[in-house]
Write a protein that holds these residues in place. Structure first.
Motif, short mmCIF file in Angstrom:
data_model
loop_
_atom_site.label_atom_id
_atom_site.label_comp_id
_atom_site.label_asym_id
_atom_site.label_seq_id
_atom_site.Cartn_x
_atom_site.Cartn_y
_atom_site.Cartn_z
N LEU A 97 0.81 -1.22 0.00
CA LEU A 97 0.00 0.00 0.00
C LEU A 97 0.84 1.27 0.00
N THR A 100 1.63 1.82 -3.48
CA THR A 100 0.39 2.14 -4.21
C THR A 100 0.04 3.61 -4.07
N THR A 107 -4.04 8.84 -1.80
CA THR A 107 -4.55 7.82 -0.90
C THR A 107 -5.97 7.43 -1.28
N ILE A 115 -3.65 -1.35 -7.69
CA ILE A 115 -2.97 -1.66 -6.43
C ILE A 115 -1.68 -2.40 -6.76
N VAL A 136 -6.22 3.15 3.18
CA VAL A 136 -4.90 2.59 2.86
C VAL A 136 -3.86 2.99 3.90
N LEU A 183 -5.43 -3.49 3.06
CA LEU A 183 -6.36 -2.52 2.48
C LEU A 183 -7.72 -2.74 3.12
#
Length: 275
Positions: A97, A100, A107, A115, A136, A183
């Motif tokens: 995350l 990501t 966010t 992802i 996240v 997540l």
């Protein structure tokens, strides 16, 4: 161990970074669509690989193949569903995350976003999303957070996300150290002007759903436990529907694969790894 890099290697790395930055700045990102309409579109019964009703407090894990889709839906009321994932071929590669968020500069995950794994590849594409309210940043519940929040309540229902994921990892032949940051879907967490986390329950509604398309073969784990910031003082998560849908090859101009330069590079990494 500290590795000393030569001036030539440092210069080459900087040049490569600056080239990526230039391409990113020159790329005009596609506008992301609005939230997916409700109710969720029907699924052809012939395309359903598996259907799971995940009770409140419990966990479930499955293996998915590339281009299959997982639909997670709040058909029976509000719940927060936490998700973790590993590459089925090499579980040392897992959902990441922080990357990501960093790579996509946001966010806010929603329809059209992807992802990433910790190896720069795309694990999931968010092909449909009626909510856009996902966390996240904070992760899921633990035994300690449940004990603080639900003091005086007891019984087997007070399961927590951390312990659920430890069980999933163990049953998958992994270790608790292999568990990535989770997540949290349908977790309306926002950050206020002072940098504090806020819970915005009006951002999630009954009937919300998310479609996650797998971009590699994966082990995927789910935990249906209340988020630590959930305002409900009673431990009462509702059942959640999870449907595994047969693989369909994405279109060449698929939004998730073409919306941003970062996503394009991620899918290039996927293709390179498959060679």
């Amino acid at each position: 161990m500290h590795i000393r890099r030569s001036p030539e290697e440092i210069a080459a790395n900087r040049a490569r970074y600056e080239e990526h930055q230039k391409k990113g700045l020159e790329f005009a990102p596609k506008a992301l669509p609005a939230k997916s309409a409700k109710p969720a579109p029907p699924i052809d019964a012939d395309t359903i690989v598996h259907q799971e009703k995940l009770p409140g407090g419990w966990y479930w894990w499955t293996r998915v193949k590339a281009n299959e889709t997982l639909r997670i839906a709040l058909d029976e009321g509000f719940s927060t569903v936490s998700v973790v994932a590993w590459n089925a071929e090499d579980p040392t590669e897992r959902m990441n995350l922080p990357d990501t968020v960093k790579v996509q500069w946001t966010t806010g995950l929603g329809k059209g976003r992807v992802i990433f794994s910790d190896m720069g590849k795309v694990m999931f594409s968010i092909t449909e999303d009626s909510s856009g309210a996902h966390d996240v940043l904070m992760g899921g519940s633990t035994a300690a957070s449940n004990a603080r929040k639900y003091a005086g309540q007891n019984g087997p229902a007070l399961r927590n996300t951390r312990d659920n994921f430890v069980l999933i990892a163990t049953k998958s032949g992994l270790d608790k150290r292999d568990i990535p940051a989770a997540l949290a879907l349908f977790a309306p967490v926002r950050v206020d002007a002072d940098g504090k986390f806020e819970w915005k329950p009006d951002l999630v509604e009954d009937g919300d759903y998310v479609d996650l398309r797998a971009e590699m073969d994966m082990i995927v784990g789910f935990s249906n436990c209340p988020h630590p910031l959930d305002l409900n003082p009673v431990y009462a998560p509702n059942p959640v529907s999870i449907i595994r849908i047969a693989a369909i090859e994405p279109a060449v101009d698929d939004l998730c694969r073409t919306a941003t330069a970062e996503a394009i590079r991620g899918f290039e990494n996927n293709a390179f790894a498959a060679l």
